[in-house]
Design a protein around this motif. Structure first.
Motif, PDB file in Angstrom:
ATOM      1  N   ASP A 124      -6.009  -0.862  -4.570  1.00  0.00           N
ATOM      2  CA  ASP A 124      -5.444  -1.410  -3.326  1.00  0.00           C
ATOM      3  C   ASP A 124      -6.415  -2.420  -2.715  1.00  0.00           C
ATOM      4  O   ASP A 124      -7.377  -2.044  -2.056  1.00  0.00           O
ATOM      5  CB  ASP A 124      -5.143  -0.280  -2.330  1.00  0.00           C
ATOM      6  CG  ASP A 124      -4.267  -0.770  -1.181  1.00  0.00           C
ATOM      7  OD1 ASP A 124      -4.018  -1.998  -1.100  1.00  0.00           O
ATOM      8  OD2 ASP A 124      -3.824   0.061  -0.374  1.00  0.00           O
ATOM      9  N   GLU A 125      -6.155  -3.689  -2.939  1.00  0.00           N
ATOM     10  CA  GLU A 125      -6.976  -4.799  -2.417  1.00  0.00           C
ATOM     11  C   GLU A 125      -8.468  -4.538  -2.603  1.00  0.00           C
ATOM     12  O   GLU A 125      -9.234  -4.608  -1.633  1.00  0.00           O
ATOM     13  CB  GLU A 125      -6.660  -5.043  -0.929  1.00  0.00           C
ATOM     14  CG  GLU A 125      -5.168  -5.128  -0.649  1.00  0.00           C
ATOM     15  CD  GLU A 125      -4.759  -6.364   0.123  1.00  0.00           C
ATOM     16  OE1 GLU A 125      -5.563  -7.306   0.241  1.00  0.00           O
ATOM     17  OE2 GLU A 125      -3.604  -6.381   0.583  1.00  0.00           O
TER      18      GLU A 125
ATOM     19  N   SER B  79       0.832  -1.211   0.000  1.00  0.00           N
ATOM     20  CA  SER B  79       0.000   0.000   0.000  1.00  0.00           C
ATOM     21  C   SER B  79       0.860   1.252   0.000  1.00  0.00           C
ATOM     22  O   SER B  79       0.570   2.211  -0.710  1.00  0.00           O
ATOM     23  CB  SER B  79      -0.919   0.024   1.221  1.00  0.00           C
ATOM     24  OG  SER B  79      -1.833  -1.036   1.149  1.00  0.00           O
TER      25      SER B  79
HETATM   26 MG   LIG Z   1      -2.119  -2.676   2.333  1.00  0.00          MG
END
Ligand SMILES: [Mg+2]
Ligand SMILES: Nc1ncnc2c1ncn2[C@@H]1O[C@H](COP(=O)(O)OP(=O)(O)O)[C@@H](O)[C@H]1O
Length: 367
Positions: free
Chosen positions: A158-159, A43
């Motif tokens: 991000d995910e 991240s």
């Molecule tokens: Mg992360």
């Protein structure tokens, strides 16, 4: 369109460095996945690209132009988060419009972009709803829509699928892959899930503790992991790793496993001396039951239907997993011979880096 280049990128929070000098090229139009365990810096790296986090040192370039000093809005990248971050008091349509109206785009242009994104994502029927009236999958589609309307040079995810249930995750995975094909934009996608990485990426970047362990296509990383970290991280169940020693006799190289089984190798060039410690890796799906001096004792089986996972152990007590197609007759207490076929053998030296990689792995791996 965007080619993204990272040069010696470092990040420290206070005096604590978490990204230790990343060099990476992301080809225009590619789907690049950052994968690694929680806390490895995925991240942080993505947020530095987006401009949400300052770089401590190093350079980030988009299409050759340095951007690490620019505000997020000036970089032409759009980010999609795991938490959808929709405005709860606005309708879906207003959520999609909001960023564009802030940019003072003409009304017609805004309407056209929103309509196009809604059509691509098939959320036209949801435009009047509030976020609280959406399912998780619908919310994530709106969040992606908010990125699409910006017509960014690159998408940063991000995910984005982590909050969805397993079935929906697989569906959205497919949708994102077709979205990428359709838009042709550069996409950078962060996940801790190796299956997402394997199925979605053109290029996988394996990260560990703020460093890159390996970069390559999914098949390259699966067939030719550069080190023990990548070998363990990609593939499920994980690769069996057997300790042993190199035995040299003239031109013949044999790996003598710790349980006393010799594994002779014909086609490997290894730069290690006689007696050097070595780790032999063999994936569960490449461990074939049949004619062999190498024997393992079965502790239990998991019959999944399409395959059976056999949990076994070596004479040394060390665990060994076999994945057999279909339904296995093996049962706890059996002692079974396992053939270790050379094309599927991975070798790692004491420092954990690959040695004697097979140059002709494609012919063994690809149907
Ligand atoms: Mg992360
Ligand atoms: N704002 C912050 N302040 C201090 N440490 C942080 C901050 N953000 C992240 N970190 C630390 O940086 C490391 C990488 O975090 P992160 O990039 O979130 O990892 P990942 O996304 O791979 O799970 C972790 O050790 C984390 O605790």
């Amino acid at each position: 369109m965007a080619e993204i280049e990272l040069k010696s990128v470092r990040k420290a929070f206070q005096s604590f460095e978490v990204i230790h000098g990343i060099d990476l090229s992301i080809v225009d139009g590619s789907f690049t996945v950052f994968v690694g365990p929680s806390g490895c810096g995925k991240s942080t790296l993505l947020r530095m690209m987006a401009g949400l986090e300052e770089v401590t040192s190093g350079e980030i370039r988009i299409d050759g132009a340095r951007c690490d000093h620019l505000l997020p809005s000036a970089r032409g990248m759009a980010m999609v988060f795991q938490s959808y971050a929709l405005y709860p008091h606005m309708s879906v349509e207003q959520n999609l419009k909001f960023g564009l109206e802030n940019q003072k785009l003409p009304k017609q242009e805004v309407a056209a972009r929103v309509a196009k994104a809604a059509s691509i994502l098939q959320i036209e029927h949801l435009l009047a709803r509030r976020p609280s009236q959406l399912s998780g999958g619908q919310s994530q589609r709106v969040a992606i829509g908010r990125a699409i309307v910006k017509e960014p040079k690159a998408f940063l995810f991000d995910e984005p699928l982590s909050n969805l249930d397993a079935e929906l995750r697989i569906k959205m995975r497919g949708e994102l892959i077709s979205l990428h094909k359709r838009l042709g934009s550069t996409m950078v996608y962060v996940t801790h899930d190796q299956v997402e990485a394997m199925t979605m990426a053109d290029q996988i970047v394996v990260l560990n503790e703020g460093r890159i362990e390996q970069v390559g296509s999914p098949i390259e990383l699966y067939a030719q992991p550069a080190n023990l970290f990548v070998a363990r991280f990609l593939g499920a169940p994980p690769m069996n790793l057997l300790k042993g020693k190199v035995v040299r006799s003239g031109n013949q190289i044999t790996i003598m496993l710790d349980d006393g089984t010799p594994v002779p190798l014909r086609d490997r060039m290894i730069d290690l001396s006689d007696g050097a410690p070595i780790t032999l890796g063999i994936r569960p799906e490449h461990a074939e039951i049949g004619e062999s001096a190498f024997k393992v004792g079965v502790n239990g089986t998991e019959i999944l239907g399409a395959e059976t996972i056999i949990h076994a152990e070596m004479g040394t007590g060390y665990p060994f997993t076999i994945a057999q197609r279909g339904i296995s007759r093996a049962k706890a207490g059996d002692v079974i011979p396992v053939a270790i076929r050379e094309p599927f053998v991975h070798l790692f030296d004491e420092s954990g880096w690959v040695v004697g990689a097979s140059s002709d792995w494609r012919s063994a791996y690809m149907n």
